[in-house]
Design an enzyme around this catalytic site. Structure first.
Site, mmCIF file in Angstrom:
data_model
loop_
_atom_site.group_PDB
_atom_site.id
_atom_site.type_symbol
_atom_site.label_atom_id
_atom_site.label_comp_id
_atom_site.label_asym_id
_atom_site.label_seq_id
_atom_site.Cartn_x
_atom_site.Cartn_y
_atom_site.Cartn_z
ATOM 1 N N VAL A 51 0.855 -1.187 0.000
ATOM 2 C CA VAL A 51 0.000 0.000 0.000
ATOM 3 C C VAL A 51 0.889 1.234 0.000
ATOM 4 O O VAL A 51 1.822 1.345 0.799
ATOM 5 C CB VAL A 51 -0.933 -0.003 1.230
ATOM 6 C CG1 VAL A 51 -1.775 1.263 1.268
ATOM 7 C CG2 VAL A 51 -1.838 -1.229 1.198
ATOM 8 N N SER A 88 3.272 -1.804 4.011
ATOM 9 C CA SER A 88 3.339 -0.397 3.601
ATOM 10 C C SER A 88 4.514 -0.176 2.669
ATOM 11 O O SER A 88 5.457 -0.966 2.635
ATOM 12 C CB SER A 88 3.507 0.505 4.830
ATOM 13 O OG SER A 88 4.864 0.448 5.305
ATOM 14 N N ASP A 89 4.449 0.901 1.904
ATOM 15 C CA ASP A 89 5.654 1.379 1.239
ATOM 16 C C ASP A 89 6.553 2.004 2.309
ATOM 17 O O ASP A 89 6.171 2.125 3.483
ATOM 18 C CB ASP A 89 5.279 2.381 0.142
ATOM 19 C CG ASP A 89 6.293 2.419 -0.994
ATOM 20 O OD1 ASP A 89 7.441 1.981 -0.783
ATOM 21 O OD2 ASP A 89 5.945 2.888 -2.085
ATOM 22 N N ASN A 90 7.740 2.398 1.925
ATOM 23 C CA ASN A 90 8.736 2.935 2.853
ATOM 24 C C ASN A 90 8.153 4.078 3.681
ATOM 25 O O ASN A 90 7.742 5.107 3.134
ATOM 26 C CB ASN A 90 9.955 3.405 2.057
ATOM 27 C CG ASN A 90 11.061 3.929 2.953
ATOM 28 O OD1 ASN A 90 11.001 3.815 4.176
ATOM 29 N ND2 ASN A 90 12.080 4.511 2.334
ATOM 30 N N THR A 91 8.138 3.920 4.990
ATOM 31 C CA THR A 91 7.562 4.948 5.855
ATOM 32 C C THR A 91 8.494 6.125 6.098
ATOM 33 O O THR A 91 8.108 7.083 6.787
ATOM 34 C CB THR A 91 7.160 4.347 7.211
ATOM 35 O OG1 THR A 91 8.320 3.809 7.862
ATOM 36 C CG2 THR A 91 6.108 3.272 7.033
#
Length: 565
Positions: free
Chosen positions: A246, A293-296
């Site tokens: 996401v 998740s994508d990179n936070t």
């Protein structure tokens, strides 16, 4: 703020997506039951594998009390990658998910290698055989390194040519083609025991901004999103994707279809939107697998609020694995102490999915698949497959000047102007211009090379040359909201200013949209992936040694009628 997420839903771990037998089910429940809250939080973390000293890496984690559930590979040599993964699996009490951006091969996380093929090059060849070639290479590489999680394929639809990051990472602008090729890639990897993670839900490629730098938006209306991106995600889910990534991308129409009272100010990126993960991805689309998740550390996430709240809010919204960090200790502590946001029930649900995914990959039996540690590069099958794919995908976008095929006896004196061809974080391979020049010389051409930016127009030396070739390797750099040709000041003297009097050819081995900035060039080729094989195939097409067979998966003229002339 978004509404409170719905209570956790039961996960059927014996369903086909996980397919756990009694032994696997027992391992999941017994492992979960033995974990403290801190250990559970650790299972939600996918840390970037930085540095080349695994003893120091693991010692630092031990000191912090962090036992991550996953790591993502960052650049190192193939030998070091296999060595480091082996050391990490030996250290970890619970087998690790080991991830990498297997979008186009291993060029993003291994040093000294080239890409195999970008998705758009695969799409230009146009069939499942091309997908199989890329997939089989990625499977071989993953097994050799001990990787079990492919952060791929990119199933963003290249709706907007100005999007600075989808570009050749996408299969193209046709959502049906993206769905067909993306789902085939998923099925091929999943059948081989390599978990996929189609990305970036709810869909990149519509905005003209980079979520690494700003929270971006997919602003299609509800019907159009459902017809395009929704159909793509339905296809990859049906193909057996065990995880979905996401992105930090808003989808206002989709969020408001679930929450009509939602104000524009409260529309959150997908990674924080419970309605997008729970109601759409899990509810409407029926996805039961792992949500990552994508990179936070991206600004698209960090600008959404303070990490002490947004990290636990992300997991509460439905994300099971948190990729990346700003500070490992601070991020870990934020998730552990946020009992008011992240309930124990929701934490257990996420950890149960993580453990079930590991068991579905057989990691509870062995962390390594057959082929671990075996050489995976310069394999004869891969070399031939890469060559065949490159030859099938080279696209002559136009030849209105009727310059093709080139003949060295007629166009002996060639000026090559190199545009781009610099390493980037996402693709540090190359340079490829020397290989192209060597190919010209091998065919009898006398070649002089200049690198843009130039102080004067190449046309100023028209009498000294028979032909000018712009050799362009312009590719995503990850630190700009635009991806366009930048000519020298003042007024771009190095641009192709007089192609009517100075025969000019564009050979682009990466960005497929360069004709919007070089519309005056009337003979152009696109190759889609910067590799030696692409360069060889481009030369073969230029000189009529093979017929061009590629079909552009996007509009190479970017809607400009004059660029097509």
């Amino acid at each position: 703020m978004n509404a409170t997420p719905a209570p956790p839903r039961p996960v059927d771990l014996s369903a086909p997506l996980f397919g756990l037998d009694p032994r696997g089910l027992a391992w999941v429940e017994e492992t979960l039951a033995g974990l403290t809250r801190e250990q559970k939080v650790g299972q939600l973390l996918c840390l970037y594998l930085r540095g080349d000293d695994m003893s120091r890496f693991t010692s630092d984690l031990d000191r912090l009390g962090v036992a991550p559930g996953a790591v993502m590979m960052l650049p190192r040599s193939p030998a070091a990658a296999a060595r480091d993964v082996a050391a990490l699996q030996e250290w970890s009490g619970i087998p690790l998910l080991v991830a990498g951006n297997l979008e186009s091969g291993a060029v993003n996380f291994l040093t000294g290698v080239e890409a195999f093929a970008n998705p758009m090059q695969v799409a230009a060849a146009g069939d499942e055989a091309a997908v199989d070639a890329l997939a089989d290479h990625c499977i071989r590489v993953a097994r050799s390194l001990g990787m079990n999680w492919a952060f791929a394929p990119v199933v963003d639809v290249a709706v907007n040519p100005a999007n600075p990051i989808t570009n050749t990472r996408s299969f193209g602008a046709d959502h049906e083609l993206v769905a067909r090729l993306g789902s085939h890639y998923v099925a091929r990897l999943e059948r081989a025991g390599l978990m996929t993670s189609p990305k970036h839900f709810p869909g990149d490629g519509v905005d003209d901004r980079d979520q690494h730098l700003v929270t971006s938006s997919n602003d299609l209306d509800l019907d159009e999103w459902t017809r395009t991106f929704g159909a793509v995600y339905s296809a990859v889910i049906a193909a057996g994707a065990r995880s979905i990534m996401v992105g930090h991308i808003r989808q206002r129409a989709l969020s408001k279809s679930v929450r009509p009272d939602l104000s524009d100010a409260d529309v959150r990126p997908g990674s924080l939107a419970a309605e997008l993960i729970g109601d759409v991805l899990r509810g409407r689309l029926g996805f039961e697998g792992l949500v990552v998740s994508d990179n936070t550390a991206m600004a698209g996430f960090t600008t959404a609020g303070h990490r002490d709240r947004t990290l636990p809010e992300m997991v509460a919204a439905g994300v099971d694995v948190v990729l990346g960090n700003v500070d490992v200790a601070a991020d870990f502590a934020a998730l552990v102490r946020a009992v008011d946001i992240l309930s124990e029930d929701r934490l257990d649900e996420a950890v149960r999915r993580v453990l079930a995914t590991k068991a579905s990959l057989g990691l509870h039996l062995s962390p390594f698949a057959e082929g671990f540690g075996e050489p995976a590069f310069d394999h004869p099958d891969d070399l031939e497959a890469r060559r065949v794919l490159a030859r099938r995908s080279i696209t002559v976008t136009k030849d209105a000047a009727h310059l093709l095929p080139l003949r060295a006896e007629e166009r002996r004196r060639v000026l090559v102007v190199v545009v781009g061809d610099e390493p980037t974080f996402y693709d540090p391979s190359g340079p490829f211009a020397p290989h192209f020049v060597a190919g010209l010389r091998a065919r009898g051409c006398e070649v002089e090379v200049r690198r843009s930016p130039l102080a004067q127009s190449p046309s100023a030396e028209v009498d000294a040359f028979d032909l000018c070739i712009y050799f362009a390797n312009v590719r995503f750099v990850g630190n700009s909201n635009s991806l366009r040709v930048a000519w020298a000041p003042w007024q771009g003297p190095d641009a192709p200013r007089h192609p009517s009097s100075f025969p000019t050819v564009l050979v682009s081995i990466a960005d497929p949209y360069l004709l919007q900035d070089m519309a005056m060039v009337r003979t152009a080729l696109n190759g889609y992936t910067p590799t030696s094989a692409t360069v060889d195939a481009a030369l073969e097409v230029l000189f009529g040694e093979i017929e061009p067979r590629g079909v552009s998966p996007v509009d190479p003229f970017v809607g400009h009628w004059d660029a097509a002339l």
